[in-house]
Design a protein around this motif. Structure first.
Motif, PDB file in Angstrom:
ATOM      1  N   THR A  58      20.193  10.032 -59.591  1.00 47.12           N
ATOM      2  CA  THR A  58      19.791   8.715 -59.091  1.00 47.12           C
ATOM      3  C   THR A  58      20.128   8.554 -57.613  1.00 47.12           C
ATOM      4  N   ASP A  75      14.914   5.655 -66.091  1.00 46.56           N
ATOM      5  CA  ASP A  75      16.132   5.655 -66.894  1.00 46.56           C
ATOM      6  C   ASP A  75      16.398   4.244 -67.426  1.00 46.56           C
ATOM      7  N   ASP A 130      12.870   8.958 -61.035  1.00 49.17           N
ATOM      8  CA  ASP A 130      14.280   9.173 -61.350  1.00 49.17           C
ATOM      9  C   ASP A 130      14.416   9.247 -62.866  1.00 49.17           C
TER      10      ASP A 130
HETATM   11 MG   LIG Z   1      20.674   8.400 -63.035  1.00 47.09          MG
END
Ligand SMILES: [Mg+2]
Ligand SMILES: Nc1ncnc2c1ncn2[C@@H]1O[C@H](COP(=O)(O)OP(=O)(O)OP(=O)(O)O)[C@@H](O)[C@H]1O
Lengths: 243, 516
Positions: free
Chosen positions: A16, A39, A123
């Motif tokens: 991230t 996520d 991500d």
């Molecule tokens: Mg992450």
């Protein structure tokens, strides 16, 4: 439109942090950039002060009731937009599994955005799942943060092997070391041994640095609040290698 | 990316309204303000407002902190920017560096130059409206003391939603509606600046010529000629300034159509002045041909180069340079002529002819409708008769001649369009256009391949063409001859379509539908 994704089976390796900083640097170059927070934990959305909520959730997206474009939020930075996470993304695997060609779903969802963005960064959550597999089908470049531990080597080899089996258009792999503490002998040794064995590791290493940890508190990319830090310089050099 | 969703202006009586904006938005929102900075904007569009018609707004924005930038705003509010080097307007698209803005407008503007439309200077201040998470959700731009050509406009405020936060913007707009001293306005700063400068969107588009079937025929013809005259006057500056090739093209079209009008319907005018204008127009037509022909070659060169089979596109560079040099010479000659007394006199004759018939003589009136019907029927008959006599072995001249007759019919259709039923008119025009395209391609290809051969001969004799260039030009000539052969094979089918029973009925309807 170029699509990149940060990915690693392991959690907490800097996926991230990397996605957020590189997306910011891409937009700073004037490229129209979209960061997609896949996520369900919503760490990237949190950093940009954007609520992790998508109308219709993962179901709406996968079943194509809502388009990606409707869920996009502008960040506080020019040319940088974010597609927030949603808590329902924890079921994304099941939703994808119900489709006829699960691995092609993300790529199809992104296609209508190709006129609007120059760079898209995904991500990903950790782990290996249908989600990560469909990310691999949707991306041009897979960014792999490796922590300097002997086990990393094995994971990277396995991933390379996996990716080469993707038909039609396998992504290129771009691995780099993350959270490197140059004072630790083990770190230096692993980085040196690994680089000697696999010539395809990127030059830049991201140092273990407290400013990177501070991103969650400052809620901004590192170059914004610590432009002169070594960590900021490392992300700039990483982005330069990828550009 | 953000989306402009509302405009407000300060009331003249109370210029302090803007200061209470932060208070009005509290406590739900907090406001962060930037320092005021001087900004100069120049809005840009083509002479024929292509950007406005495509629903986008292009602005050159100059400020101390951001420097010179081009900003493009789409109808949906999305904005794109690119930095700009110092540039003088008007400028064509290839004078801009590659960038997000250029890539989005090049298909819209094509070969047309960008011209400054209006400019405004103001003290600009940005306000960021933050939610409880201190996330920017709305942007407010304030323009203090905006001035256009020495005139002051009221202070302005515009609200844009950050993408995905339209609901928050709606709240902000509702709160602003309660602030004393500011009121919503409908139009953008651009439109206000335009009207402050005494202008409006598309204000220089040519006015349609007003014809009725019952007006005297001579006045109808004069009205048509006056329409063309105003095009010639309007495009003149662009031609002289060599702003883009379309000015000369439009200028020539107006001249050519005026000539045809005189030829096809000039007999209803007083003969002396009409003949004088006819001579002037022929002179103008001949005068502008060389430059326009060269423009056509230069503009067509990239496409032709892309079609080369064995030669490389770069082989044509000396040819391109040669064409550009020729054009410079011809253009200088054209400018001299357009600045001459002869041209001034031609315009005077033209204007004088336009006034002549003002007090129309009700004694011997032929109605415009009757004239239109008669001339259209004649022209249509000429086309069908000649077309039917063309067979597979007819000489190229027969097709060239038919092309001229088609053009006459086309001009008549366009001149008398205001008298016709729009749907029938459109359908008739479509029938004719198909045929004209084939004939046009047939003749243009012949003329151009001939010209390429002549250019090559001249370049060889002046030693300005390397062998590779001559070979590449040979290929171009062959390409063009192939086009011509292709057009010849298409002729029979396209004429048959024009000469179909349906199409003939349409033309009959047009002729009879024009009331006498
Ligand atoms: Mg992450
Ligand atoms: N180079 C670094 N130096 C110090 N701390 C770091 C560095 N990179 C990441 N961190 C910290 O480590 C934690 C995990 O980082 P990050 O969230 O970027 O990893 P991740 O791979 O995305 O994790 P997850 O698998 O949970 O999504 C965070 O607290 C972050 O601040």
């Amino acid at each position: 439109m170029r699509v990149l994704a940060t990915y690693n089976i392991k959690g907490g390796v800097g996926k991230t942090s990397t996605a957020v900083n590189l997306a910011y640097l891409s937009s700073r170059d004037g490229a129209r950039t979209l960061l997609w927070d896949l996520d369900p934990q919503g760490a990237a959305s949190f950093i940009f002060r954007i609520k992790p909520r998508v109308k219709g959730g993962g179901k709406g997206l996968v079943r194509r009731k809502f388009s990606l474009g409707d869920a996009i939020k502008g960040t506080d930075f020019d040319d940088l937009d974010l597609l927030p996470a949603d808590f329902s993304y924890r079921n994304l695997d099941l939703l994808l599994d119900a489709r006829s060609k699960p691995v092609a779903v993300l790529r199809k969802l992104l296609r209508p955005l190709s006129e609007d963005y120059d760079t898209v960064i995904l991500d990903c959550p950790p782990g290996i799942s249908l989600v990560s597999e469909s990310v691999m089908y949707a991306t041009d470049t897979l960014l792999i943060p490796l922590i300097p531990a002997t086990l990393s080597l094995r994971t990277f080899d396995q991933l390379t092997d996996f990716v080469t089996r993707i038909e039609d258009r396998p992504p290129s792999l771009a691995a780099f070391f993350s959270m490197v503490d140059r004072r630790k002998k083990l770190h230096r040794d692993v980085v040196a041994a690994f680089t000697a064995r696999r010539g395809d590791v990127l030059q830049t290493t991201i140092p273990a640095a407290s400013v990177i940890e501070q991103m969650a508190e400052r809620r901004a990319p590192v170059p914004v609040f610590a432009p002169r830090s070594t960590a900021a310089a490392a992300y700039v050099s990483l982005w330069a290698e990828l550009r | 990316m953000s989306d402009v969703t509302a405009y407000f202006a300060a009331d003249d009586s109370d210029p302090t309204g803007f200061w209470s904006v932060p208070d009005a938005l509290a406590p739900r929102f907090s406001v962060q303000q930037s320092l005021a900075r001087r900004v100069r904007r120049v809005w840009l569009d083509t002479d024929d407002w292509l950007l406005h018609k495509a629903g986008v707004v292009l602005e050159q924005n100059d400020s101390a902190d951001n420097g010179l930038r081009l900003v493009l705003q789409h109808a949906d509010g999305r904005e794109h920017m690119q930095p700009l080097n110092v540039i003088t307007w008007p400028a064509r698209i290839d004078a801009l560096a590659a960038g997000h803005v250029r890539s989005q407008i090049e298909n819209i503007v094509g070969i047309r130059a960008l011209l400054p439309v209006t400019a405004i200077e103001s003290q600009h201040r940005d306000l960021q409206v933050l939610n409880a998470d201190l996330k920017t959700v709305v942007r407010i731009a304030i323009e203090l003391a905006p001035g256009v050509q020495g005139r002051r406009l009221p202070d302005q405020l515009s609200v844009s939603a950050v993408r995905g936060y339209q609901d928050q913007a709606d709240r902000v707009i509702a709160r602003l509606g309660t602030v004393k001293g500011i009121s919503p306005v409908e139009v953008s700063l651009y439109e206000q600046a335009l009207s402050a400068a005494g202008r409006a969107f598309c204000d220089d588009d040519p006015e349609p010529v007003r014809l009725t079937g019952s007006m005297p025929a001579n006045n109808a013809v004069i009205a048509v000629l006056n329409g063309f005259l105003s095009t010639v006057q309007r495009t003149l500056e662009g031609v002289l300034g060599d702003i883009d090739p379309e000015f000369l093209h439009d200028f020539r079209v107006a001249v050519r159509r005026s000539r045809s009008t005189l030829k096809l319907a000039g007999d209803v005018l007083e003969s002396g002045p009409a003949e004088q204008l006819g001579r002037d127009l022929k002179w103008l037509g001949d005068l502008t041909s060389p430059t326009r022909d060269l423009d056509v070659y230069i503009l067509g060169l990239p496409d032709m180069a892309a079609g080369l089979q064995s030669a490389k596109p770069a082989d044509l560079d000396p040819f391109r340079r040669y064409l550009l040099a020729q054009r410079r010479t011809e253009f200088r000659r054209l400018v001299r002529a357009l600045r001459s007394a002869r041209f001034r006199h031609a315009l005077e004759h033209w204007r004088a002819l336009g006034v002549l018939a003002e007090p129309s003589d009700p004694g011997h009136v032929v109605g415009a409708g009757k004239l239109a019907a008669q001339r259209l029927t004649q022209a249509h008959r000429r086309v069908t008769r000649r077309g039917r006599s063309i067979g597979p072995d007819s000489a190229p001249e027969a097709l060239h001649d038919l092309r001229k007759r088609c053009k006459e019919l086309r001009y008549l259709l366009e001149i008398f369009r205001p008298l016709h039923d729009p749907a029938t008119h459109r359908a008739a025009l479509r029938d004719l256009k198909g045929l004209q395209e084939v004939l046009g391609e047939f003749q243009d290809a012949e003329v151009q391949s001939q010209a390429v051969r002549e250019f090559a001969a001249t370049m060889i004799s002046t030693r300005s063409a390397p062998a590779a260039t001559v070979l590449a030009m040979g290929e171009l000539a062959a390409q063009l001859s192939a086009h011509q052969r292709h057009a010849r094979t298409e002729f029979a089918a396209s004429f048959a379509a024009f000469d179909s029973a349906d199409s003939r009925t349409r033309f009959r309807e047009l002729a009879s539908g024009s009331p006498a």
